[in-house]
Design a protein around this motif. Structure first.
Motif, short mmCIF file in Angstrom:
data_model
loop_
_atom_site.label_atom_id
_atom_site.label_comp_id
_atom_site.label_asym_id
_atom_site.label_seq_id
_atom_site.Cartn_x
_atom_site.Cartn_y
_atom_site.Cartn_z
N VAL A 43 -3.58 -8.76 4.06
CA VAL A 43 -2.63 -8.34 3.02
C VAL A 43 -3.34 -8.18 1.68
O VAL A 43 -3.11 -7.22 0.94
CB VAL A 43 -1.47 -9.34 2.92
N ARG A 44 -4.25 -9.11 1.37
CA ARG A 44 -5.02 -8.99 0.12
C ARG A 44 -5.88 -7.72 0.12
O ARG A 44 -5.96 -7.02 -0.89
CB ARG A 44 -5.91 -10.23 -0.07
N ALA A 45 -6.49 -7.44 1.26
CA ALA A 45 -7.28 -6.21 1.36
C ALA A 45 -6.41 -4.98 1.20
O ALA A 45 -6.82 -3.97 0.61
CB ALA A 45 -8.00 -6.17 2.71
N GLY A 46 -5.17 -5.06 1.70
CA GLY A 46 -4.24 -3.95 1.56
C GLY A 46 -3.79 -3.74 0.13
O GLY A 46 -3.71 -2.59 -0.35
N HIS A 47 -3.51 -4.82 -0.57
CA HIS A 47 -3.11 -4.72 -1.98
C HIS A 47 -4.24 -4.15 -2.83
O HIS A 47 -4.02 -3.30 -3.70
CB HIS A 47 -2.69 -6.09 -2.52
N ASP A 162 10.15 -9.22 1.89
CA ASP A 162 9.03 -8.80 1.03
C ASP A 162 7.89 -8.16 1.81
O ASP A 162 6.85 -7.83 1.24
CB ASP A 162 8.51 -10.00 0.23
N PHE A 163 8.07 -7.94 3.11
CA PHE A 163 7.00 -7.33 3.90
C PHE A 163 6.89 -5.84 3.59
O PHE A 163 7.87 -5.11 3.59
CB PHE A 163 7.27 -7.51 5.39
N ASP A 164 5.66 -5.41 3.33
CA ASP A 164 5.39 -3.99 3.05
C ASP A 164 4.50 -3.46 4.18
O ASP A 164 3.30 -3.78 4.24
CB ASP A 164 4.68 -3.84 1.71
N PRO A 165 5.02 -2.65 5.08
CA PRO A 165 4.23 -2.18 6.22
C PRO A 165 3.04 -1.31 5.82
O PRO A 165 2.02 -1.31 6.51
CB PRO A 165 5.24 -1.37 7.04
N ARG A 170 -2.89 -0.57 5.30
CA ARG A 170 -4.09 -0.37 4.48
C ARG A 170 -5.08 -1.52 4.70
O ARG A 170 -6.30 -1.30 4.78
CB ARG A 170 -3.74 -0.29 2.99
N GLY A 171 -4.55 -2.74 4.78
CA GLY A 171 -5.42 -3.89 5.01
C GLY A 171 -6.14 -3.81 6.34
O GLY A 171 -7.34 -4.07 6.43
N LEU A 172 -5.41 -3.44 7.38
CA LEU A 172 -6.03 -3.30 8.70
C LEU A 172 -7.11 -2.22 8.68
O LEU A 172 -8.18 -2.38 9.28
CB LEU A 172 -4.96 -2.96 9.74
N ARG A 173 -6.82 -1.12 8.01
CA ARG A 173 -7.78 -0.02 7.93
C ARG A 173 -9.03 -0.41 7.14
O ARG A 173 -10.08 0.22 7.29
CB ARG A 173 -7.13 1.20 7.27
#
Length: 239
Positions: A43-47, A162-165, A170-173
């Protein structure tokens, strides 16, 4: 030995064969706490929308298949998370996303409807198969396994308000690995023990199983594990 930096999902999607967890590997053992930490990293990587290094993946080529020497816990967890994400996308609660369930399944989870991209060890196969294929009637049988519990944990996180898919995607990628291909002359046993010494300690049974099986062909590993090692090991505890 050849090593290169790769985005994990690209590496999985571009692989022409199966990822195979050989019989000498320990069973899938990541628990809820470890998965929660991994979720926070993603999630941090996605943000931030920045690459996040998540370790090395060591493998040996067996034809087009990749036999995983180290990194199976992380790779298996990513597959379980992708399965939960695919289930979430199938629910149809979100629209206008940059990815859908079919894309996840066809690129990362399956070669076709019944061929898993990741082939776990014999011990974990039934639970992992049910989780990835999301067979509800069979999931109940394996809900007490690490694979079943982690799938449920990830899926429940996706149900929160609060979940943002898109952030998760983005984090997974952005997950980055160092993919290390071992050659025939590389000492797989020594490398396996060296890398695992940084994590959960290898017990004597792990070392013995590794010593006996790692130098054999994949077919011979499977035969020795199923006919000799598993019946003997079942008479004792994990240690």
């Amino acid at each position: 030995m050849q090593a290169k930096q790769e985005y994990l999902l690209d590496f999985v999607a571009e692989c022409k064969g199966h990822f195979v967890i050989p019989p000498y590997q320990r069973k899938y053992s990541w628990d809820e706490a470890r998965c929660n930490e991994f979720w926070r990293d993603i999630v941090r990587a996605g943000h931030a929308n920045k690459a996040h290094f998540t370790g090395a993946l060591l493998y040996k080529c067996e034809g087009e298949d990749l036999s995983i020497v180290d990194g199976q816990q992380r790779l298996t967890t990513v597959m379980i998370l992708l399965s939960a994400y695919s289930a979430f996308l199938q629910d149809g609660k979100c629209e206008n996303l940059s990815v859908d369930s079919e894309f996840i399944s066809s690129n990362y989870l399956f070669f076709n409807e019944d061929s898993l991209k990741l082939i776990p060890s014999t011990y974990d196969y039934k639970a992992f198969d049910s989780v990835v294929k999301m067979r509800t009637e069979r999931l109940v049988q394996f809900e007490q396994t690490n694979a079943g519990e982690n799938f449920t944990n990830f899926y429940n996180k996706m149900q929160k308000e609060d979940f943002d898919p898109e952030t998760l995607w983005r984090g997974l990628r952005n997950l980055v690995i160092v993919a290390v291909e071992l050659g025939d002359s590389d000492n797989g046993q020594a490398i396996f023990e060296s890398f695992n010494s940084k994590g959960v300690p290898l017990v004597t049974a792990d070392l013995v199983r590794n010593y006996l099986l790692v130098s054999q062909s994949m077919d011979e590993q499977k035969r020795l594990y199923e006919e000799i090692w598993e019946p003997a090991a079942s008479m004792f505890g994990d240690d």
